[in-house]
Design a protein around this motif. Structure first.
Motif, PDB file in Angstrom:
ATOM      1  N   ARG A  25       1.186  -1.353   0.085  1.00 36.07           N
ATOM      2  CA  ARG A  25      -0.135   0.009  -0.426  1.00 36.07           C
ATOM      3  C   ARG A  25       0.922   1.673  -0.131  1.00 36.07           C
ATOM      4  NH1 ARG A  25      -4.154  -2.908   3.735  1.00 36.07           N
ATOM      5  NH2 ARG A  25      -5.815  -3.065   2.225  1.00 36.07           N
ATOM      6  N   ASN A 295       0.681   1.156   6.164  1.00 36.29           N
ATOM      7  CA  ASN A 295      -0.589  -0.256   5.757  1.00 36.29           C
ATOM      8  C   ASN A 295      -2.101   0.328   5.488  1.00 36.29           C
ATOM      9  OD1 ASN A 295      -0.730  -2.737   4.495  1.00 36.29           O
ATOM     10  ND2 ASN A 295      -1.685  -3.970   6.516  1.00 36.29           N
ATOM     11  N   TRP A 296      -2.598   1.769   5.593  1.00 34.28           N
ATOM     12  CA  TRP A 296      -3.907   2.080   5.668  1.00 34.28           C
ATOM     13  C   TRP A 296      -4.331   2.103   4.720  1.00 34.28           C
ATOM     14  CZ3 TRP A 296       0.607   6.000   6.414  1.00 34.28           C
ATOM     15  CH2 TRP A 296       0.698   5.338   7.998  1.00 34.28           C
ATOM     16  N   ARG A 297      -5.977   1.162   4.649  1.00 34.16           N
ATOM     17  CA  ARG A 297      -6.629   1.109   3.309  1.00 34.16           C
ATOM     18  C   ARG A 297      -6.476   2.287   2.620  1.00 34.16           C
ATOM     19  NH1 ARG A 297      -9.424  -3.776   3.686  1.00 34.16           N
ATOM     20  NH2 ARG A 297      -9.193  -5.074   5.148  1.00 34.16           N
ATOM     21  N   THR A 300      -4.558   2.943  -0.550  1.00 37.29           N
ATOM     22  CA  THR A 300      -5.604   1.694  -2.162  1.00 37.29           C
ATOM     23  C   THR A 300      -6.421   2.426  -2.847  1.00 37.29           C
ATOM     24  OG1 THR A 300      -5.299  -0.515  -0.202  1.00 37.29           O
ATOM     25  CG2 THR A 300      -6.766  -0.094  -2.738  1.00 37.29           C
TER      26      THR A 300
END
Length: 370
Positions: A25, A295-297, A300
């Protein structure tokens, strides 16, 4: 340290398809940063059409920031490093049919939509930019307008022509015979040598094919993917190092304009080298897992918006800037922020209503017809 010989695969790494379950990400976030760099350059780091949009030179609108915005054009080089990494990763273990279907379905839907939207907006009586002829507009739909000598609807599409040539070289030299560590290494080495020969020979044909000024960034990205697979791979680190050294040379040569008294903004050679180093360094940090915490959504989502934003932001952004700043009299900073926000909103709409429904359908259709 013992350097292993060039074999079909490094002994520590099986030749298998790259794992896809763990999305990088941070790479999506870096894509958006590169796109915003380019947008800052187009809105406040150059003259020409930007002056027309603001009503006066952007240097007057951003007396301090414009000198920094001028470096934003190097976001393209950052994109190319990312592209080398991603294409090597996504092409690993794919058939030629699958690779072609994936690339075409990824690029074309949003591109066609952007062409039609910009053409329609430029045709409005209230817009002062001139639309292209119907014939030139149709040629632009092929993505081959630049080699055919046709005017571009999207100013940024010259980078897509470079991407298409990279995809073709990678497909023929790596994907078609089957991706392996050895083939990627030999491809990187061969392309680097061919680019140097093309530059020395001053051959227009060779320059078109091997792209000496852009090749180091694509090659460096591929080298960084090999680092991602095996951080102890000395061949991969060698590819990355040589690519950076050559890439910064081309960036400085093409963008350092200290001798031009009429230049809108003067970039320093050190500043250019530092931005190129940032691009390589950021992708290297991702390759080595140093940014795995990011790694935060929402990253994306940011990655999904980057391509449509990149396509539409330049010319439509100028229209919005003129409407907000000259038409409504909004301050420069407010206009800049609102323009970026509106272009991101349009990118979100393109992603939701064009890319999401059309990309899988086009991929499936192309896969069936091969």
């Amino acid at each position: 340290m013992t350097v292993r010989p060039v074999t079909d695969a490094p002994p520590r790494q099986p030749e298998s398809k790259a794992p896809r379950e763990n999305r990088l990400r941070a790479l999506d976030g870096l894509r958006l940063i590169a796109a915003l760099m380019v947008a800052a350059y187009h809105y406040g780091g150059r003259g020409g059409e930007v002056t027309h949009a603001w009503g006066r030179s952007a240097a007057h609108q951003f007396p301090t920031l414009h000198s920094y915005f001028a470096y934003g054009c190097l976001g393209v080089q950052v994109f190319f490093v990312i592209s080398g990494f991603v294409i090597c990763m996504s092409g690993w273990g794919r058939s030629l049919q699958s690779f072609f279907a994936s690339r075409a379905s990824r690029l074309l839907p949003a591109y066609w939509a952007a062409i039609l939207i910009v053409t329609a907006v430029f045709a409005l009586p209230a817009v002062t930019y001139e639309a292209l002829s119907p014939s030139d507009t149709l040629v632009n739909l092929t993505m081959l307008q630049q080699p055919l000598g046709v005017d571009r609807i999207l100013g940024v599409c010259w980078t897509l022509w470079a991407e298409v040539r990279f995809y073709a070289l990678f497909a023929l030299c790596v994907v078609l015979p089957g991706a392996s560590w050895r083939r990627v290494v030999m491809f990187c080495a061969g392309w680097t040598l061919a680019a140097a020969i093309a530059q020395g020979a001053r051959s227009e044909l060779l320059n078109i094919v091997v792209m000496p000024e852009y090749a180091p960034f694509f090659i460096g990205g591929m080298g960084l993917y090999l680092v991602h697979r095996d951080r102890r791979d000395v061949y991969a680190w060698g590819i990355v190092t040589v690519s950076f050294l050559i890439g910064q040379h081309y960036a400085v040569r093409s963008l350092w304009n200290a001798s031009d008294p009429n230049a809108f903004a003067h970039r320093s050679s050190l500043g250019i080298v530092l931005v190129v180093a940032f691009g390589f360094g950021a992708v290297a940090a991702i390759a080595l897992g140093r940014l795995s915490w990011a790694n935060w959504r929402w990253l994306t989502v940011a990655g999904a918006l980057t391509y449509p934003f990149y396509l539409v932001h330049e010319h439509l952004g100028w229209v919005v800037i003129r409407a907000l700043h000259i038409g409504l009299g909004l301050p420069s900073g407010t206009t800049f922020g609102l323009t970026v926000a509106l272009m991101l909103l349009l990118a979100r709409l393109l992603n939701r209503y064009v890319e999401k429904p059309l990309t899988p359908r086009l991929r499936t259709a192309l896969s069936k017809q091969w």
